[in-house]
Motif scaffolding. Sequence first.
Motif, PDB file in Angstrom:
ATOM      1  N   ALA A 198      21.678   0.237  24.882  1.00 13.34           N
ATOM      2  CA  ALA A 198      22.590   1.399  23.968  1.00 13.34           C
ATOM      3  C   ALA A 198      21.770   2.463  23.366  1.00 13.34           C
ATOM      4  N   TYR A 199      20.675   1.709  22.611  1.00 13.28           N
ATOM      5  CA  TYR A 199      19.457   2.233  21.711  1.00 13.28           C
ATOM      6  C   TYR A 199      20.413   3.189  20.808  1.00 13.28           C
ATOM      7  N   PRO A 200      20.959   2.789  19.838  1.00 15.39           N
ATOM      8  CA  PRO A 200      21.628   3.674  19.224  1.00 15.39           C
ATOM      9  C   PRO A 200      20.844   4.276  17.864  1.00 15.39           C
ATOM     10  N   CYS A 201      19.720   4.069  17.893  1.00 20.64           N
ATOM     11  CA  CYS A 201      18.605   4.329  16.755  1.00 20.64           C
ATOM     12  C   CYS A 201      18.071   5.591  17.218  1.00 20.64           C
ATOM     13  N   ALA A 202      17.203   6.223  16.276  1.00 28.55           N
ATOM     14  CA  ALA A 202      16.392   7.636  16.484  1.00 28.55           C
ATOM     15  C   ALA A 202      15.519   7.259  17.557  1.00 28.55           C
ATOM     16  N   PRO A 203      15.132   8.300  18.683  1.00 30.03           N
ATOM     17  CA  PRO A 203      14.203   8.042  19.607  1.00 30.03           C
ATOM     18  C   PRO A 203      12.809   7.758  19.130  1.00 30.03           C
ATOM     19  N   LYS A 204      12.011   7.059  19.934  1.00 30.72           N
ATOM     20  CA  LYS A 204      10.755   6.665  19.496  1.00 30.72           C
ATOM     21  C   LYS A 204       9.650   7.957  19.346  1.00 30.72           C
TER      22      LYS A 204
END
Length: 337
Positions: free
Chosen positions: A14-20
Amino acid sequence: GVRTCTDYDECANAYPCAPKNQGGFCVDLDPPYMFTCGCVAMYKPAEGQSDMHGPFKCVPQDLCGLGLHNCDPDNGICENEGDSVVCTCPENYTGDGTTCEKEAAEVVAAEDPCDTCDTDREICGPDNKCVCAPGFFAPSGDGGFCIDMPNCDDGNNNCHADATCYELDGGHLCICSTGFTGTNGEDCSDRDECSIEGFDTGCHEHADCFNLVGTWGCKCSSGFVGDGVNNCADQDECALGTDDCDVNAYCNNTIGSFNCTCYDDFTGVNGTSCTANQTIVEVPVLDPNQCKNGNNDCLANATCTDTSSGFTCTCIPGLTGDGITSCEPFDLCSTKG
């Protein structure tokens, strides 16, 4: 049957965090369905965010310092404000901050004194004063009306008699001729080349330079003979008889001159006047009282008488003779008639 549960990696799925690429990172945690978000160095959570487990956004710590802005790169002022920047222009500059241009200083045009120059006859000279253009001159001096400059063949140019006139476009130029000096060719005077230090006159080493009007000449010095330039030979005054030695003196030739020496037995200061040496004879002083002092040659039968020149001897009466060598009796027999 038996059900098997496996961990669900939210960061990988899902990667809910800010993009790398926007400064964020995600860490999967145990138990399942747990994760945490964070921001890499130089980034920080966006303003108002505190939940590290939900949707997350990272913003740069210093957009201005990182150059992440569109402010004018030369004159703009960048200020961080939340997750964005504000661009402004400094004092004396105008623009929206993304472009800044220096305000133009108010220029007050000064009055040009040369605006009054006659463009056909005058030009702007030193100190912004109108002066006559080449080919023109002012007969009344500076500030006068400029008229055409006469040419050399007009016969009315102002060149000095000892100057050369050169034709120019629209006028002429006066230059003092060789052998003369002056500032503008209108007043030329003779140049004394002989008095100029270091001037090569070409005269012989035994010659003297003499000035002539417009030139100079060379003359052999006294005691030398020649053309004054190529040769100056010693002149033998003794052999030529041009010396001034006394007739009773020797003449001795020297380079460029001569000297005189009086003959032996003659005396003179420099041989030009010689006089014979005089022999001094000592005359004994006579004794005014030779008779009284017995300093005489009179005979005993003679009388001694002192005189101004010596003395005299006179035989006594009855005797005859010179009183010095003889005094004899008179011969009465021989005297009778």
